[in-house]
Design a protein around this motif. Structure first.
Motif, PDB file in Angstrom:
ATOM      1  N   UNK A 246      50.224 -58.413  24.061  1.00  0.00           N
ATOM      2  CA  UNK A 246      50.168 -59.614  23.421  1.00  0.00           C
ATOM      3  C   UNK A 246      51.815 -60.126  23.062  1.00  0.00           C
TER       4      UNK A 246
ATOM      5  N   UNK B 263      52.831 -64.698  22.396  1.00  0.00           N
ATOM      6  CA  UNK B 263      52.093 -65.318  21.184  1.00  0.00           C
ATOM      7  C   UNK B 263      52.473 -64.670  19.979  1.00  0.00           C
ATOM      8  N   UNK B 264      53.023 -63.535  19.882  1.00  0.00           N
ATOM      9  CA  UNK B 264      53.318 -62.717  18.771  1.00  0.00           C
ATOM     10  C   UNK B 264      54.766 -62.923  18.179  1.00  0.00           C
TER      11      UNK B 264
ATOM     12  N   UNK C 123      53.381 -62.198  12.271  1.00  0.00           N
ATOM     13  CA  UNK C 123      51.915 -62.242  12.325  1.00  0.00           C
ATOM     14  C   UNK C 123      51.453 -60.789  13.097  1.00  0.00           C
ATOM     15  N   UNK C 124      52.307 -59.929  13.066  1.00  0.00           N
ATOM     16  CA  UNK C 124      51.757 -58.554  13.267  1.00  0.00           C
ATOM     17  C   UNK C 124      51.032 -57.906  12.277  1.00  0.00           C
TER      18      UNK C 124
ATOM     19  N   UNK D  67      49.425 -56.688   8.815  1.00  0.00           N
ATOM     20  CA  UNK D  67      49.873 -57.219   7.517  1.00  0.00           C
ATOM     21  C   UNK D  67      50.613 -56.004   6.655  1.00  0.00           C
TER      22      UNK D  67
END
Lengths: 668, 160
Positions: free
Chosen positions: B17, B22-23, B27-28, B30
């Motif tokens: 990913x 896209x990462x 947004x990895x 929480x």
């Protein structure tokens, strides 16, 4: 199989979708995509980018010695193509200089990155790969950890730093690590500590070393107050008879001591309440810690108390030392703490029973394994053996009540960062808290993971332990280098710290007269640095011996001699033109103009009175070949240009007019 | 063994990913509290990192070593040596925190200025060429970092 109850987070779910769509791309799709990418690019500077990479077939990197058969480059097509530096995966070229030393054709990929090299589907091939942030673990398959703890491996900064920290923090005092050789014990010798410090300070120190000194290496042991008290009582019995019997040192003048403190440049190594160097302990509150008699003696003979200390011995008089002691006590005492200590005057318990309890705690905590003291015995290490800690299985780890991710790297990281996380009623932890920064904890984690059984045994691949004997010049010269601890700041033939200029070539770089004068009166050459050469007050004889030793021993034969003879006024003229054109004065001062990044050519000593032309020439040709990390641009000068520029730089002399200005006068 | 495999697959998934771009940081996984943060997160979100990408962070390291002395730690053109340059030659290092200055500079111009010197882009010769000292990759990283400088100032100002 992938849908596990643990994956509940929406982001994780998104990743899964991403992953699932990624799977549908086959290697053939990637190859045609790569061909398209190549055709879009203009072939860079004559170098044809038509691919030697096979199209429509699977490529395998094979190495039987390493047991490698990797098909990774079937999809990772641009891995060795530097024009693909900024392409997206799987086409991006490899970062850094790794492939220069480890060509993919010879080493394959999985030897470092892990994963399944025989697989062609992305999810299968990438399963079991090492995370990018800990991939340096793989370096120790071939490179020896003991070597890396001493010498930084350029491509593996985290690993080298972690291994260095394992040494510096004396981890082997409690943990056995087979095959990992320790340099020397870094913790101070405790012999005589009872005559050095005051007991109130010792109590506070043992309770939390970081409260006294932000750069303390000593960890916090979280002991109960009465245990700390007992330990302090026991340590106070380690007295030094000379100090005890000595009279108080002569009273000193604090103001003169202050001048001496600045002249001796103590701040180059010692921080004062956080400001200053980083090589030595913070002495901003030394007045609350030590006894003046001890301090006076230590300044006289630093190695009497700590045989391995990097503290130099200065050539000051007894009165100078008294002044310095007076100044340190006046200026560097926290008076609030002192007042508190004096208010709480009731004597601490020091009866035989307390001392005995202290002795038992001392032994239980293995204090002597890091701190050499009187009997110098070493006890069996009490912590777990770490020889193969990198292979530890997740199911064998006691995560306790912690809520960290159940993986070995996360466990090690948390244990380094916050050992108390794992304390529970059933798990009384002995591991102390080192107050590590996240970066340090991460680096140590990488180092620990590298202790595993996955080593390459094939001949020709293991990087053998290189242990050249440390540089040790003999005779009076060698003794002086030891006395003044030149190695604490200067690197000389691979030995020593690189805080100051590497002296290995100094004899080929500077003129004898300048060197002698500089040793007698050291001035600041690079004002941008905080760290400056201390004034040691060498005797003329000592300065002579040092100059002679440096001029005859720190030389390199291939540096051209007598280059000066080749200089003609025309060359110097050309040199001046180049000097202006290249903007050398952005960093170097000439006369009243210029920048203060590199040394000035006219202030302090004139370049022509200080440097040797042969060295200047080589330096201008390629500065990084002499000092690898120097901040001087390499202008790729031709031999002629470099020679001309050398001629111009050498024309700054104090005893005669420079060639250029002589010509100028003629014109007028 | 199955569990291990599942975990490995999970790690691989995350890696894939990340690669497919896209990462972005943030947004990895929480962040629930300090004790549950993974070390990757702690290191990546450490205050020194300022939300920079890997390339930009590598550029920052080079910038701090080679450029800061004139261009300043913040890139505002007020480094230790800037005073001398103004005084001696009446020239000033570029101020990268000024978004109009920065917008006028294409990444290519910045790369040329770094590797071939100020003269190559019609600026002062007192900006030396670093192409003989730094690798192409390093020059590109610095350029990428310089591009973030104006943005960073806006960020700190808006958070005030």
């Amino acid at each position: 199989m992938l849908v596990q109850p643990r994956i509940t987070h929406p982001v994780a779910a998104l990743l899964l979708i991403q992953f699932a769509t990624g799977c549908t791309n086959s290697w053939k799709d990637y190859q045609s995509e790569y061909q398209q990418l190549l055709s879009q690019r203009v072939p860079a500077s004559g170098q044809s980018s038509t691919s030697e990479d096979a199209v429509g077939k699977v490529t395998t990197l094979q190495n039987d010695d390493l047991g490698i058969s990797d098909k990774c480059s079937t999809c990772h097509l641009g891995i060795s193509n530097s024009s693909m530096r900024r392409a997206d995966q799987p086409f991006a070229s490899h970062s850094g200089k790794y492939l220069d030393h480890h060509p993919a054709k010879q080493y394959g990929c999985t030897i470092c990155h892990g994963g399944d090299g025989s697989a062609l589907r992305e999810n299968e091939a990438h399963a079991g790969m090492l995370r990018n942030d800990i991939v340096e673990v793989a370096c120790t398959k071939c490179h020896s950890q003991s070597v890396l703890s001493r010498e930084k491996l350029e491509g593996a900064p985290a690993l080298s730093n972690g291994l260095r920290l394992l040494n510096e923090l004396d981890c082997t005092g409690c943990h056995r690590i087979e095959g990992f050789s320790k340099l020397r014990r870094t913790a101070p010798v405790l012999t005589g500590i009872g005559s050095k410090v005051n007991r109130k300070w010792l109590f506070r120190w043992l309770k939390n070393p970081h409260a006294y000194m932000s750069n303390a290496t000593m960890p916090t042991y979280h002991l109960a107050d009465d245990h700390i008290n007992a330990l302090a009582a026991y340590l106070m019995t380690f007295t030094d008879s000379t100090t005890e019997q000595m009279n108080d040192p002569p009273s000193g003048d604090s103001e003169q001591g202050g001048n001496l403190l600045r002249e001796a440049r103590c701040i180059s190594c010692h921080p004062f309440n956080g400001t200053g160097g980083h090589l030595a302990p913070d002495i901003g509150k030394i007045g609350n810690k030590v006894n003046s008699k001890w301090l006076f003696q230590m300044l006289h003979q630093p190695r009497r108390f700590q045989p391995n200390t990097t503290m130099p011995q200065f050539n000051f008089t007894a009165q100078d030392y008294s002044n310095l002691v007076a100044h340190l006590f006046e200026e560097f005492t926290d008076y609030e703490i002192k007042e508190e200590d004096e208010k709480d005057a009731k004597p601490a318990m020091a009866d035989a029973e307390t001392v005995d309890l202290g002795r038992r705690i001392f032994k239980e905590l293995r204090c002597g394994n890091c701190h050499p003291y009187q009997s110098n015995q070493e006890w069996l290490q009490l912590g777990p053996v770490l020889t193969n800690i990198g292979d530890k299985k997740t199911e064998d780890i006691n995560f306790g009540n912690s809520v960290i991710e159940r993986t070995l790297p996360e466990y090690l990281f948390a244990k380094m960062k916050q050992p108390q996380l794992f304390v529970s009623r059933t798990n009384l932890l002995k591991m102390p808290d080192y107050h590590l920064s996240p970066q340090e904890a991460k680096d140590i984690t990488v180092a620990l993971l590298s202790f595993n059984a996955k080593k390459v045994r094939a001949k020709g691949y293991t990087v053998r332990t290189r242990t050249p004997p440390p540089y040790e010049p003999t005779g009076e010269f060698g003794a002086l280098l030891e006395k003044y601890q030149c190695y604490s700041c200067h690197r000389i033939n691979g030995r020593g710290y690189n805080l100051a200029y590497d002296l290995s070539l100094e004899g080929s770089r500077v003129q004898r007269k300048w060197l002698y004068d500089y040793l007698m009166v050291s001035y600041s050459i690079r004002p941008i640095l905080v760290e400056r050469m201390p004034v040691f007050r060498f005797s003329p004889h000592e300065a002579d011996v040092l100059t002679e030793g440096i001029m005859t021993q720190f030389v390199r034969a291939d540096i051209p001699k007598n280059l000066e003879k080749e200089f003609t006024p025309q060359m110097v003229e050309l040199g001046k033109k180049l000097f202006d054109e290249k903007g050398c004065m952005a960093c170097h001062i000439v006369g009243e103009k210029g920048g203060y990044v590199g040394p000035s050519f006219t202030i302090g000593a004139k370049a022509g009175d200080k440097l040797l032309a042969g060295w200047v020439y080589l330096w201008l040709k390629n500065p990084q070949a002499i000092v690898p990390d120097v901040i001087e641009p390499n202008y790729n000068l031709s031999d002629e240009e470099a020679k001309a520029l050398t001629g111009y730089v050498m024309s700054f002399k104090s005893n005669k007019l420079t060639v250029v200005s002589a010509k100028d006068t003629e014109k007028k | 063994m199955k569990r291990v495999q599942v975990l490995l697959r999970l790690i691989a998934t995350i890696l894939i990913a990340c690669w497919s771009g896209c990462s972005k940081p943030g947004n990895s996984i929480a962040i629930a509290g300090d004790s549950t943060r993974t070390f990757r997160e702690i290191v990546e979100h450490s205050p020194g990192r300022l939300g920079l990408s890997k390339t930009e962070l590598a550029g920052k390291i080079v910038f701090t070593k080679y450029c800061q002395v004139c261009h300043g730690a913040e890139g505002d053109g007020k480094g230790f040596n800037a005073f001398n340059l103004q005084n001696s030659f009446g020239t000033q290092p570029a101020n990268f925190t000024d978004s109009t200055t920065l917008a006028a500079l294409s990444e290519e111009t910045i790369i040329t200025a770094i590797s071939k010197g100020g003269k190559a882009v019609g600026k002062s010769q007192y900006m030396p060429p670093w192409g003989g000292t730094l690798r192409t990759e390093e020059v590109e990283n610095v350029a990428a970092y310089i591009k973030t400088l104006a943005k960073m100032l806006e960020k700190t100002e808006s958070s005030k």
